[in-house]
Structures are given as C-alpha cells and as structure tokens.
Design a protein around this motif. Structure first.
Motif, PDB file in Angstrom:
ATOM      1  N   ALA A  89       0.831  -1.214   0.000  1.00 14.25           N
ATOM      2  CA  ALA A  89       0.000   0.000   0.000  1.00 14.25           C
ATOM      3  C   ALA A  89       0.863   1.259   0.000  1.00 14.25           C
ATOM      4  O   ALA A  89       0.566   2.229  -0.714  1.00 14.25           O
ATOM      5  N   VAL A  90       1.952   1.245   0.792  1.00 14.45           N
ATOM      6  CA  VAL A  90       2.851   2.419   0.851  1.00 14.45           C
ATOM      7  C   VAL A  90       3.500   2.644  -0.513  1.00 14.45           C
ATOM      8  O   VAL A  90       3.503   3.771  -1.047  1.00 14.45           O
ATOM      9  N   ALA A 196       4.327  28.984  -8.049  1.00 17.80           N
ATOM     10  CA  ALA A 196       3.085  29.764  -7.948  1.00 17.80           C
ATOM     11  C   ALA A 196       1.867  28.900  -7.627  1.00 17.80           C
ATOM     12  O   ALA A 196       0.957  29.348  -6.945  1.00 17.80           O
ATOM     13  N   VAL A 197       1.835  27.663  -8.124  1.00 21.39           N
ATOM     14  CA  VAL A 197       0.639  26.823  -7.949  1.00 21.39           C
ATOM     15  C   VAL A 197       0.845  25.735  -6.896  1.00 21.39           C
ATOM     16  O   VAL A 197      -0.021  25.502  -6.054  1.00 21.39           O
ATOM     17  N   LEU A 198       2.024  25.094  -6.926  1.00 25.42           N
ATOM     18  CA  LEU A 198       2.263  23.971  -6.014  1.00 25.42           C
ATOM     19  C   LEU A 198       2.084  24.353  -4.543  1.00 25.42           C
ATOM     20  O   LEU A 198       1.445  23.599  -3.784  1.00 25.42           O
ATOM     21  N   PRO A 199       2.619  25.506  -4.087  1.00 24.28           N
ATOM     22  CA  PRO A 199       2.409  25.848  -2.665  1.00 24.28           C
ATOM     23  C   PRO A 199       0.928  25.986  -2.300  1.00 24.28           C
ATOM     24  O   PRO A 199       0.542  25.707  -1.164  1.00 24.28           O
ATOM     25  N   GLN A 200       0.101  26.406  -3.276  1.00 27.58           N
ATOM     26  CA  GLN A 200      -1.333  26.564  -2.988  1.00 27.58           C
ATOM     27  C   GLN A 200      -2.030  25.214  -2.824  1.00 27.58           C
ATOM     28  O   GLN A 200      -2.911  25.054  -1.984  1.00 27.58           O
ATOM     29  N   ILE A 201      -1.651  24.253  -3.669  1.00 23.87           N
ATOM     30  CA  ILE A 201      -2.403  22.989  -3.692  1.00 23.87           C
ATOM     31  C   ILE A 201      -1.789  21.904  -2.815  1.00 23.87           C
ATOM     32  O   ILE A 201      -2.384  20.842  -2.633  1.00 23.87           O
ATOM     33  N   LEU A 202      -0.572  22.167  -2.269  1.00 19.91           N
ATOM     34  CA  LEU A 202       0.154  21.090  -1.582  1.00 19.91           C
ATOM     35  C   LEU A 202      -0.621  20.490  -0.401  1.00 19.91           C
ATOM     36  O   LEU A 202      -0.693  19.254  -0.288  1.00 19.91           O
ATOM     37  N   PRO A 203      -1.218  21.295   0.500  1.00 18.34           N
ATOM     38  CA  PRO A 203      -1.960  20.665   1.615  1.00 18.34           C
ATOM     39  C   PRO A 203      -3.086  19.752   1.124  1.00 18.34           C
ATOM     40  O   PRO A 203      -3.265  18.651   1.637  1.00 18.34           O
ATOM     41  N   GLN A 204      -3.834  20.218   0.100  1.00 19.55           N
ATOM     42  CA  GLN A 204      -4.935  19.403  -0.410  1.00 19.55           C
ATOM     43  C   GLN A 204      -4.410  18.143  -1.088  1.00 19.55           C
ATOM     44  O   GLN A 204      -4.980  17.061  -0.939  1.00 19.55           O
ATOM     45  N   TYR A 205      -3.297  18.289  -1.818  1.00 17.85           N
ATOM     46  CA  TYR A 205      -2.694  17.128  -2.487  1.00 17.85           C
ATOM     47  C   TYR A 205      -2.275  16.077  -1.456  1.00 17.85           C
ATOM     48  O   TYR A 205      -2.558  14.883  -1.613  1.00 17.85           O
ATOM     49  N   LEU A 206      -1.619  16.512  -0.380  1.00 18.18           N
ATOM     50  CA  LEU A 206      -1.189  15.565   0.655  1.00 18.18           C
ATOM     51  C   LEU A 206      -2.389  14.906   1.318  1.00 18.18           C
ATOM     52  O   LEU A 206      -2.351  13.720   1.678  1.00 18.18           O
ATOM     53  N   SER A 207      -3.477  15.667   1.449  1.00 20.92           N
ATOM     54  CA  SER A 207      -4.709  15.093   2.003  1.00 20.92           C
ATOM     55  C   SER A 207      -5.242  13.989   1.092  1.00 20.92           C
ATOM     56  O   SER A 207      -5.682  12.937   1.560  1.00 20.92           O
ATOM     57  N   TYR A 208      -5.185  14.216  -0.228  1.00 20.62           N
ATOM     58  CA  TYR A 208      -5.628  13.183  -1.181  1.00 20.62           C
ATOM     59  C   TYR A 208      -4.751  11.927  -1.077  1.00 20.62           C
ATOM     60  O   TYR A 208      -5.244  10.804  -1.158  1.00 20.62           O
ATOM     61  N   VAL A 209      -3.437  12.154  -0.916  1.00 22.19           N
ATOM     62  CA  VAL A 209      -2.517  11.012  -0.824  1.00 22.19           C
ATOM     63  C   VAL A 209      -2.862  10.147   0.389  1.00 22.19           C
ATOM     64  O   VAL A 209      -2.926   8.912   0.301  1.00 22.19           O
ATOM     65  N   LEU A 210      -3.116  10.815   1.522  1.00 26.03           N
ATOM     66  CA  LEU A 210      -3.474  10.062   2.727  1.00 26.03           C
ATOM     67  C   LEU A 210      -4.808   9.337   2.546  1.00 26.03           C
ATOM     68  O   LEU A 210      -4.988   8.203   2.997  1.00 26.03           O
ATOM     69  N   TYR A 211      -5.750  10.007   1.888  1.00 30.04           N
ATOM     70  CA  TYR A 211      -7.067   9.390   1.639  1.00 30.04           C
ATOM     71  C   TYR A 211      -6.913   8.135   0.773  1.00 30.04           C
ATOM     72  O   TYR A 211      -7.495   7.080   1.073  1.00 30.04           O
ATOM     73  N   VAL A 212      -6.099   8.232  -0.274  1.00 32.47           N
ATOM     74  CA  VAL A 212      -5.886   7.078  -1.154  1.00 32.47           C
ATOM     75  C   VAL A 212      -5.133   5.976  -0.408  1.00 32.47           C
ATOM     76  O   VAL A 212      -5.375   4.784  -0.629  1.00 32.47           O
ATOM     77  N   PHE A 213      -4.228   6.365   0.486  1.00 33.86           N
ATOM     78  CA  PHE A 213      -3.510   5.366   1.280  1.00 33.86           C
ATOM     79  C   PHE A 213      -4.487   4.556   2.132  1.00 33.86           C
ATOM     80  O   PHE A 213      -4.367   3.334   2.245  1.00 33.86           O
ATOM     81  N   GLU A 214      -5.462   5.243   2.737  1.00 31.98           N
ATOM     82  CA  GLU A 214      -6.496   4.525   3.511  1.00 31.98           C
ATOM     83  C   GLU A 214      -7.208   3.499   2.625  1.00 31.98           C
ATOM     84  O   GLU A 214      -7.431   2.347   3.025  1.00 31.98           O
ATOM     85  N   ILE A 215      -7.583   3.921   1.406  1.00 34.00           N
ATOM     86  CA  ILE A 215      -8.290   3.006   0.494  1.00 34.00           C
ATOM     87  C   ILE A 215      -7.375   1.844   0.116  1.00 34.00           C
ATOM     88  O   ILE A 215      -7.788   0.683   0.089  1.00 34.00           O
ATOM     89  N   ASN A 216      -6.109   2.173  -0.164  1.00 35.71           N
ATOM     90  CA  ASN A 216      -5.182   1.132  -0.627  1.00 35.71           C
ATOM     91  C   ASN A 216      -4.915   0.069   0.426  1.00 35.71           C
ATOM     92  O   ASN A 216      -4.649  -1.091   0.088  1.00 35.71           O
ATOM     93  N   ILE A 217      -4.947   0.464   1.700  1.00 37.38           N
ATOM     94  CA  ILE A 217      -4.759  -0.526   2.765  1.00 37.38           C
ATOM     95  C   ILE A 217      -5.851  -1.583   2.677  1.00 37.38           C
ATOM     96  O   ILE A 217      -5.596  -2.787   2.782  1.00 37.38           O
TER      97      ILE A 217
END
Length: 537
Positions: A89-90, A196-217
């Motif tokens: 999963a990781v 210009a864009v990555l700093p804005q979306i990074l928290p949400q992107y990391l949240s998606y990664v964690l959400y997908v990790f939960e599903i993948n487990i």
C-alpha cells in the motif's frame, strides 16, 4: 381542437399547488415510479428473495460463530503477510501519487491551453480510473506472475487515477494571479507550477494522498485473492480450506491495522485541511519547521525504501512478463466481437448488482448516519456507531460475498448483499459528516418554538441534508459499478466470473472485449451520475 400544452397546464391548475410546483411533483413521482420499477425488475431478474436469506441465516450463523473464535496459532505467518500488505500500500500510494502530481498539471484546463493535449491527458486519466483495482491486479499477475510486484503495480495505477483526477480539479480552482505574474516575468511553465501553484495545492494534495492510502490498505488485503501478494494469500487459503477460525484471526489483524492507519490518516488530513495549530516556540520545533522540506523528501525516500525491503520483485520473470505483455496487448487490441451478446447479459447483471446494492445501502445507512453525527446524537452513541462503521468498512466486498454465498448460494444475490452491506459502512460515514456540517440554527429555532424531535427532524434537519445524501448515494453507485464488475471473481455474479475465466485461460481477445465493455459501462455511469450530482448540489 384545444392546444395539448394548454390543456396540460389547465389540468395542473386544478391541483391545490402552483403549476411549477405541480410539474416538479409529477416529475419526481414519475422518476420514483421508474426507479422503483427498475428495482422490482432487477430484484426479480437476480432472484432476490427474503425467504432465501432467512433460510441461509443458520449457515451464515455457523460461519460467524467460527469467525468469533479466532485461531491465532499461525500468527507468526500472518504478521509478515500483513507487513507485506502495508508495504504494498505504501509503495503503490507513493509511486502512483508522485506520478499523478506532475500529470495533474497536464490535465488542468487552466494550465494547458491546447485542446488536443488536454483531451489526450484527461482521456488517459479517466481510462485508468474506469478499470477496477482487482482487474489491474489480475492483469499484472498474468504478465509478471504471482507475487507482491503485481499488487504494487495495480495499486500504482489505482492511486494514479484517483490522485491525478482530484489534484487536477484542485489546480483548476487555484488562484492564477501569482502564476500570471511569473509568466509575465518570463518564467517557464515548470517554474511557474513549482513556485506559484504547487504551494497553494500542496496541503490538499497531501490530504488526497493520505485518503488514497487509507483506500489502498483495504484494497491490498484482497489483491491476494488473485495472487497479487499480501495478507490476501493466506486468507484465501484459509477460506478455501473452510478454516474460518483462521480467516477470522487474519481479518482481526487487518481490522486493527486498518483502524489505526485510518485514525492516524484522518488526524493528519484534518491538520492539513484545517491548518496548523498555533506555533509553539521551542527550539526543536523551530528546527523541524526550518528543515521540513528536506526532511519530507528524506521521509518519502525512507518510506519507499522500506516498502520494497524484503519483497520478492520477481525480476527473473520480468523479461518473460514483457513478452507476455506484448501478446496480451495484441489480443486486447483485437477484441472478440462475437462475444458481445454474452457480454451484454453479464454487464447488465453487474448493473443490477450495483443498483440494488446501492439502493439497499442508501436506505440502511440513513439511521447509522444520524447516530454517527455528534451534533444530533449523544456522544457515546456517535463514538460507538463510528467504531461499528469502521468495522463494517474493514470487510471488502469480496469477503462479504464469500460470507453471503454460504447463506444464499453463488450468484448475483450474494453480490448485491455484499456490495450493499459494505456500502453501508462508507455511506453512513459520509451521511454522518454531512449532518455534522449542517447549520443547526433552524433546528434550534424549532426546538425553541416547542417542536418535538420528529418535527425538528422532518422540517429542519432532513431537508437541509437531503441533497447531499442523494449526491453521496449516487457517487456510491459509481464506485459500486466498479465493485460489481469484480465480485464475480469469487462467484457472486456479474462480469467478473467470465473475465477471470478468460484471464486464466489466456483468451486475450475475449479479455479485450470484456475490458472494452467495462470501460464503456463505467464511463457512461460516471458521466450520468456526475451530471445528476451537479444538479443536486
């Protein structure tokens, strides 16, 4: 002769409500009749029978008794398999999410102006999302053989599809002012995206990664059913030998692991989406904040290294796998068109499984959703309900299908019950979050005016959350459509059984036509449900 439209409006005017409201009510009544008629037809076609379920309770009861007597004698063998599941999963989450981050910029409408490029990138992204995770695993097992490598590759593609889609939507919603300023100063697109864009979306992107990790487990626990490594391999062996006490021990281990990972992930996601707590002035924390970027890179690298530690990547079979992949692609791109009549019958059964399973879950999840909401239920009841729903979500559809097959026999009915019960855990969680997020002002006003509990629920709570509940149910139907295409792998009806047979027989042209059918069906379902959900919320 009178104008039919005028006569219709005249008929509506006879009702004790305005014509517009009358039209809406007639439309809703007609929609209800159509949906109910479809449900009745599907129930008859799939031989849904309450009496068969009741008669099957003793058999399922024996199974549950065995499940509640776990045998941990082989725990020394299960723990390494569970660790391998988490490693899969990781690895799948990290690799898929990292690939998705760069790709999402190519699929964002505000970042790519060429229609051809946009059409190709979004088309590939949507194509990947339409193929179920278990199907990816079965394909990679056919190419690279049995083992964790096939599971990791399946999770890479699965994670890529979800994270790329969600991140591209976040990029499209980003403030483009800083990006335009950098463009005007002569910056390249890569520099603009990074600064210009990555700093804005990074928290949400990391949240998606964690959400997908939960599903993948959860997903990685069943990939072993098709030979893709992890805890699913000993679980399948225990189920095949009817050793339900050992299967129970494995599922308990999975439950504890999933629960711990889900709680940790949800805590981190709240921190990411709700912002950091007030800064605490201590020297170690200041050092951590100062070097958090290099520390994050080191953490990802360490997690990736650990995820591949001790895993047999079957590199000897890699060249053979590439040769096999060539044959598979050749067969898939020459589909067996003569199989279309049988394909349509099997796909329709998958639609019936998804539809009836979602309907069952949407109804059963209602009380659990309100019991899980902290703002309308007592705190102990809300906490207990959330733990119960987490336990329900731990059991994947395939496991539940095996349980229900013991009671009602193989076929679509077992698939409907499996998809429905698993969806209760997911839907009730979303329902509860929707209730917790609603405005409590109208409910408090009605209580102050002397309304009883039922009146408050009928007039202040239910109308507020109904659109969101319907939207979640329709969204769940999209997910269940994918699940319904794979429950047949264990004999629970739908297109899964003929697909697995074609994969195991290496009849690649038939695999090609079945894949094409699944992609078209899932794409149509996504488009239809997306259009309905946009009108609801």
């Amino acid at each position: 002769m009178a104008d039919p439209a005028r006569r219709f409006r005249g008929t509506l005017s006879a009702f004790p409500f305005p014509p517009e409201e009358g039209t809406a009510r007639l439309r809703n009544a007609a929609l209800f009749v159509v949906l109910f008629g479809l449900a009745a037809y599907a129930a008859a076609d799939t031989q849904v029978s309450v009496s068969a379920l009741v008669q099957g309770f003793p058999y399922m009861g024996r199974l549950f008794v065995a499940f509640f007597s776990p045998d941990f004698a082989d725990i020394a063998r299960y723990v390494p398999a569970l660790v391998e599941t988490i490693q899969m999963a990781v690895a799948g989450t990290l690799i898929g999410s990292l690939l998705a981050l760069g790709y999402a910029f190519l699929a964002a409408r505000n970042f790519v102006s060429r229609r051809g490029t946009l059409w190709a990138t979004r088309g590939f992204m949507n194509l990947v999302r339409t193929i179920p995770d278990l199907l990816f695993a079965a394909l990679f097992v056919a190419v690279f053989g049995i083992g964790a490598l096939s599971g990791i590759l399946a999770l890479v593609f699965f994670s890529f599809g979800i994270v790329a889609k969600l991140t591209s939507e976040t990029i499209e919603a980003a403030d483009m002012g800083p990006a335009e300023a950098l463009y005007a100063a002569g910056a390249t697109p890569t520099v603009t995206a990074a600064y210009a864009v990555l700093p804005q979306i990074l928290p949400q992107y990391l949240s998606y990664v964690l959400y997908v990790f939960e599903i993948n487990i959860r997903v990685s626990t069943v990939l072993g059913l098709v030979g893709a490594g992890g805890i699913g391999v000993p679980l399948k062996a225990a189920l095949n030998l009817l050793q339900y006490d050992r299967a129970s021990a494995i599922l308990l281990l999975v439950f504890v692991a999933v629960l711990l990972i889900e709680w940790t992930s949800q805590y981190l996601r709240r921190r990411l989406t709700e912002g950091e707590p007030p800064a605490v002035s201590s020297r170690p924390l200041e050092v951590l904040r100062r070097f958090r970027t290099p520390l994050a890179f080191l953490g990802v690298a360490a997690a990736l290294a650990w995820s591949f530690w001790g895993i047999d990547l079957n590199t000897k079979g890699f060249s053979v796998g590439l040769h096999m992949a060539g044959r598979i692609f050749s067969g898939i791109f020459h589909p067996e068109w003569s199989y279309v009549p049988e394909l349509l019958v099997a796909l329709w059964e998958s639609v019936e499984i998804a539809y009836l399973g979602t309907l069952l879950a949407a109804v059963l999840a209602l009380p659990f959703g309100f019991w899980a909401a902290r703002n309308v239920a007592p705190a102990p009841l809300a906490a207990g309900t959330k733990v119960f729903l987490s336990a329900v979500r731990t059991f994947p559809e395939l496991m539940l299908a095996i349980v229900f097959m013991v009671g009602v026999g193989p076929g679509a009915y077992a698939g409907i019950l499996a998809v429905g019960v698993h969806s209760v855990g997911m839907l009730a969680k979303l329902y509860g979050e929707a209730v917790e997020a609603m405005d409590m002002g109208p409910a408090e006003a009605l209580r102050a005016a002397g309304a009883d509990g039922l009146g408050v629920f009928r007039w202040a709570i239910f109308p507020q959350v109904l659109p969101e509940l319907l939207s979640y149910a329709i969204y769940r139907f999209e997910i269940n459509m994918r699940a319904a295409t794979v429950v047949g792998v264990v004999g629970a009806g739908g297109i899964g059984a003929p697909l697995l047979f074609a994969l195991q027989s290496h009849v690649w042209p038939r695999v090609g036509i079945i894949l094409l059918g699944i992609v078209v069906l899932v794409s149509l379902t996504d488009a239809l449900s997306g259009a309905i959900r946009r009108r609801l919320v």
